[in-house]
Every structure is written in structure tokens, then in C-alpha cells.
Design an enzyme around this catalytic site. Structure first.
Site, PDB file in Angstrom:
ATOM      1  N   GLY A 290       0.817  -1.208   0.000  1.00 20.42           N
ATOM      2  CA  GLY A 290       0.000   0.000   0.000  1.00 20.42           C
ATOM      3  C   GLY A 290       0.846   1.250   0.000  1.00 20.42           C
ATOM      4  O   GLY A 290       1.231   1.779  -1.050  1.00 20.42           O
ATOM      5  N   CYS A 291       1.154   1.745   1.188  1.00 23.76           N
ATOM      6  CA  CYS A 291       1.815   3.045   1.311  1.00 23.76           C
ATOM      7  C   CYS A 291       3.266   3.028   0.852  1.00 23.76           C
ATOM      8  O   CYS A 291       3.774   4.057   0.389  1.00 23.76           O
ATOM      9  CB  CYS A 291       1.704   3.544   2.745  1.00 23.76           C
ATOM     10  SG  CYS A 291      -0.013   3.825   3.249  1.00 23.76           S
ATOM     11  N   ILE A 292       3.951   1.895   0.965  1.00 24.12           N
ATOM     12  CA  ILE A 292       5.324   1.812   0.465  1.00 24.12           C
ATOM     13  C   ILE A 292       5.328   1.882  -1.053  1.00 24.12           C
ATOM     14  O   ILE A 292       6.116   2.615  -1.663  1.00 24.12           O
ATOM     15  CB  ILE A 292       6.015   0.529   0.955  1.00 24.12           C
ATOM     16  CG1 ILE A 292       6.121   0.525   2.476  1.00 24.12           C
ATOM     17  CG2 ILE A 292       7.399   0.377   0.309  1.00 24.12           C
ATOM     18  CD1 ILE A 292       6.843   1.715   3.067  1.00 24.12           C
TER      19      ILE A 292
END
Length: 214
Positions: free
Chosen positions: A151-153
Site C-alpha cells: 500500500g503506502c510503500i
């Protein structure tokens, strides 16, 4: 529709060129907040995330000693009304300003050194001052650490690429809730946008640039 094999990507030149390391690193630390690092919360305590937390703490100790810029973020909202349409129940119910789970994990946070931002989307760069901070510090290489890999990575790595930074993801400094999405997303990032490395290799790089720049 036929299956696409890894050899097809290689044949079509995906991953053929390394990003490489520049002259001035900066580090982003994404969402190592208690929601993800403490097992009493629904999103917290995944083994791969905890491994990433420990290795990131090692990396940051060396980075601070060598005056490397560090931008750390957490995710939080005033209420569900100002959130995007998250499909994750725990995000909607727990990532609210003032909730203890929004606090940064002390293993990775040094108050008098790190620049801290609250993000409201998957990427640490989305509508935050991280890019101007890195440009002011003359950063050309961004080391991406934190969670969650799929997701955020992934989102932050793509944004780093889009802003023109050399983007490096140390595999053992990031983590996911499951191993397969972790591996799949790092594989895809390595084909297009980023080099995949390790905490030890990045520590060596930081120490080398520290000797050169100081």
C-alpha cells in the site's frame, strides 16, 4: 488470456537498468506508528512489519549520526468525514487524531531530529512538505522504509520516482501483513521504478556519503 511469465518482462527490458545511488540520501519512514507496531491494535504486530521496524531503527541510528535528512509520517484524520473512501475498517475506526494508535513508535522516532508530517493518503509525498524539505537539503536519493509494502510503500516509492529522486527500497526495512504481497510489490517496483536493497547495504552507503560530504 495467456499467463505472463517473468521471462517476458526480462525479454521486454523491464528491470534492465539500475537506478543507482546518488550523492545525498534522504530517508522516508512511513507509518511506523503504534497502529501497525503494537499487536493490541487490529493492524498491529505483523511479523514482517516488526522486522522492518527493527532494521529501520538500525538504519536511522546511522543516518542521524551522518546528518541524513529524515522525514517520518503517520496517518490520521479528524473524523471519517475527512477520510478518503478507505476499504479498511480499522483505518476508518482507529486512525483518528488523538487516538493512541496514531503515535509514532519510539523505536524509529527522535523528536529533536526527524521532520514529522501527518499524511492523509497512501503516499508520504501527497500534499505534504516532504518534497520541498528534501529539495532544500539537496537530496537526490530517497531510501523508503516503513509499512505497508503493498500500500503506502508502493505509493510512496512511485511518487518518489515521479518527483525525480533515485528511489531505493531496503527489503528488510519494509513490511506487509502477508509475505506474498510484500514480494510481489517489491518485484514490480524493481521492474520499473526503484532498486531493492537491504538495511546493511544502505548503512554502508550512508557511512560512505557521510565521509564524503562532511
Amino acid at each position: 488470456m495467456s499467463n505472463v511469465e517473468p521471462i517476458d518482462y526480462q525479454k521486454r527490458s523491464y528491470g534492465a537498468i539500475e537506478v543507482g545511488l546518488g550523492q545525498k540520501p534522504g530517508i522516508v519512514v512511513i507509518d511506523y506508528q503504534k497502529a501497525f507496531t503494537e499487536s493490541k491494535y487490529r493492524l498491529g504486530g505483523a511479523p514482517m512489519v516488526m522486522r522492518g521496524l527493527e532494521n529501520t531503527a538500525r538504519l536511522l541510528e546511522v543516518a542521524r549520526r551522518n546528518n541524513v535528512p529524515i522525514a517520518t509520517c503517520y496517518t490520521a484524520y479528524k473524523s471519517e468525514r475527512d477520510m478518503p473512501y478507505w476499504k479498511v475498517g480499522a483505518v476508518r475506526e482507529e486512525l483518528i487524531h488523538g487516538h493512541p494508535c496514531t503515535e509514532l513508535d519510539p523505536m524509529i522516532y527522535q523528536e529533536d531530529y526527524d521532520v514529522v508530517v501527518c499524511k492523509t493518503g497512501p503516499s508520504i509525498f501527497f500534499q505534504t512538505p516532504v518534497v520541498p524539505f528534501f529539495l532544500k537539503e539537496r537530496v537526490d536519493t530517497v531510501i523508503v522504509t516503513g509499512c505497508i509494502t503493498s500500500g503506502c510503500i508502493r505509493a510512496s516509492s512511485i511518487d518518489s520516482f515521479q518527483w525525480g529522486f533515485r528511489t531505493i527500497v531496503p527489503e528488510d526495512c519494509v513490511g506487509d501483513h502477508e509475505e506474498q504481497p510484500h514480494l510481489d510489490n517489491l518485484r514490480d517496483l524493481s521492474r520499473r521504478y526503484a532498486d531493492i536493497s537491504s538495511a546493511d547495504a544502505m548503512i554502508e552507503y550512508i557511512e560512505e556519503t557521510g565521509r564524503r560530504n562532511n
